[in-house]
Design an enzyme around this catalytic site. Structure first.
Site, PDB file in Angstrom:
ATOM      1  N   GLU A   1       5.594   3.953   0.577  1.00 35.09           N
ATOM      2  CA  GLU A   1       5.895   2.636   1.143  1.00 35.09           C
ATOM      3  C   GLU A   1       5.936   2.687   2.665  1.00 35.09           C
ATOM      4  OE1 GLU A   1       5.811  -0.242  -0.058  1.00 35.09           O
ATOM      5  OE2 GLU A   1       5.608   0.312  -2.156  1.00 35.09           O
TER       6      GLU A   1
ATOM      7  N   THR B   1      -0.759  -0.219   7.186  1.00 38.23           N
ATOM      8  CA  THR B   1      -1.918   0.649   6.984  1.00 38.23           C
ATOM      9  C   THR B   1      -2.489   0.388   5.583  1.00 38.23           C
ATOM     10  OG1 THR B   1      -0.763   2.272   8.331  1.00 38.23           O
ATOM     11  CG2 THR B   1      -2.680   3.061   7.168  1.00 38.23           C
TER      12      THR B   1
ATOM     13  N   TYR C   1      12.008  -5.067   3.376  1.00 33.56           N
ATOM     14  CA  TYR C   1      10.892  -4.918   2.448  1.00 33.56           C
ATOM     15  C   TYR C   1      10.951  -3.561   1.739  1.00 33.56           C
ATOM     16  CZ  TYR C   1       6.564  -3.557   0.480  1.00 33.56           C
ATOM     17  OH  TYR C   1       5.654  -3.062  -0.403  1.00 33.56           O
TER      18      TYR C   1
ATOM     19  N   ASP D   1       5.850  -8.338   0.972  1.00 40.88           N
ATOM     20  CA  ASP D   1       4.959  -7.908   2.053  1.00 40.88           C
ATOM     21  C   ASP D   1       3.896  -8.984   2.261  1.00 40.88           C
ATOM     22  OD1 ASP D   1       3.290  -7.694  -0.096  1.00 40.88           O
ATOM     23  OD2 ASP D   1       2.723  -5.599   0.243  1.00 40.88           O
TER      24      ASP D   1
END
Ligand code: SF4
Length: 362
Positions: free
Chosen positions: A45, A51, A128, A146
């Site tokens: 995560e 990315t 998150y 996200d």
């Protein structure tokens, strides 16, 4: 009857049924019925923040081979962690990752806390990541919102508020949909739906498990969500980067300060990076007094907040040269061990190519 009242409600069960058939196979994801390793879930995560999955996959495998447990990561020297991270970008994540591994090892006996609140208290874990790790690793009913999830939710409910202001509303919608059974699979299903079906362009609504309840699809306005507040483009900064090669093949290198942009990473000496940088005065910023040759094509890089243009200057130094204070000459064979970010790899490559004798050019 008005359209809104005929719209069926979105159900978690429909998404889970879709997930059972179409779940992605990912290196950090376990098979149905297996218990995930919180360390692997957490590390993936952190790597996946800002990315792509494609970029993270090979890094994740190498990282896990090098640091197979949270204790191994905690015990590693920071240069080794930064080096394993080099190329993934957003380097504060690597420093936080290391700090978090140390905290889990020192204060939690090597076991990650299993609640959102416990996870949030650790370094580098925001809302998150806490939600994602709590849900995926511990099957807690937590919201992990996200960019993918924001896109799905704003389309599903036609949320008109612009991001980032819409975040609390989106979160409420996710919490309202969360099933008490399989919340971890629900979190991953939502991520998969956003990544593979509800894509930014040309979402595959025809095969989406929520095509019936989706308000944006009904209105044909899918691609206009999520609404976004206008963004100001960053001002381009300029600077000079000095590639100094000693006659024995060693390169002059230094380490950036731990705090700030690219903190703790290696670089060749550079000037300040400023919007009003004057290249004519670059010699004053050089680490050595010598004849510097300026390369014609600058190296360009885009950071989150600003684009950067570095002009590369190259020179050679006698084999007896000593590095200035705070710098070092790294032998050519050891350059691979220096944690250069991708920007610096481009600079070093351009500089070394220009210094290579013409006969050795490809
Ligand atoms: S129907 Fe289309 S827009 Fe709506 S959630 Fe599914 S893929 Fe996204």
């Amino acid at each position: 009857m008005p359209l809104a009242t005929r719209q069926p409600a979105a159900k978690a069960a429909d998404l889970l049924a879709w997930y059972d058939r179409h779940r992605r196979s990912l290196p950090w994801r376990v098979l149905p019925g297996e218990r995930p390793d919180p360390y692997r879930v957490w590390a993936s995560e952190i790597m996946l923040q800002q990315t792509t999955i494609t970029a993270v996959k090979p890094y994740f495998e190498r990282f896990m081979a090098r640091f197979p447990t949270v204790e191994a990561l905690a015990a590693a020297p920071s240069e080794e962690v930064m080096q394993a991270w080099a190329g993934l970008g957003y380097y504060s994540r690597a420093r936080n990752l290391h700090a978090c591994a140390k905290a889990v090892t020192a204060s939690h006996g090597g076991r990650f806390p299993d609640t959102e609140a416990g996870l949030r208290a650790l370094p580098g874990i925001g809302a998150y990541t806490a939600g994602a790790v709590a849900a995926i690793a511990f099957d807690r009913p937590a919201a992990a919102v996200d960019g993918n999830v924001e896109r799905v939710m704003t389309r599903l409910f036609a949320i008109e508020a612009a991001l980032p202001g819409a975040k609390p509303v989106i979160r409420e919608h996710v919490l309202a949909l969360l099933p008490m059974a399989r919340p971890g699979d629900f979190a991953q299903a939502l991520m998969d739906l956003g990544a593979t079906i509800c894509t930014p362009r040309n979402p595959a609504c025809g095969i989406c498990p929520w095509r019936e309840p989706c308000r944006a699809r009904t209105a044909g306005t899918q691609e206009s969500y999520p609404r976004k507040a206008a963004k100001k483009a960053g001002v381009t900064r300029y600077g000079a980067a000095f590639v100094l090669l000693r006659e024995d093949g060693a390169l002059l290198v230094r380490t950036r300060p731990n705090k700030g942009l690219l903190g703790g990473m290696a670089e060749v000496p550079t000037s300040d990076w400023r919007a009003d940088y004057e290249l004519d005065g670059a010699a004053q910023d050089a680490p050595f007094v010598t004849r510097w040759r300026k390369l014609g094509t600058p190296v360009r890089h885009v950071f989150t907040h600003f684009p950067l243009e570095l002009t590369v200057l190259v020179a050679k130094a006698p084999a007896t040269s000593q590095a200035p204070l705070g710098m070092r000459f790294t032998p050519r064979g050891k350059l691979r061990d220096e944690p250069f970010p991708s920007l610096m790899l481009k600079v070093v490559e351009a500089g070394l190519a220009a210094l290579r004798p013409p006969s050795s050019a490809p």
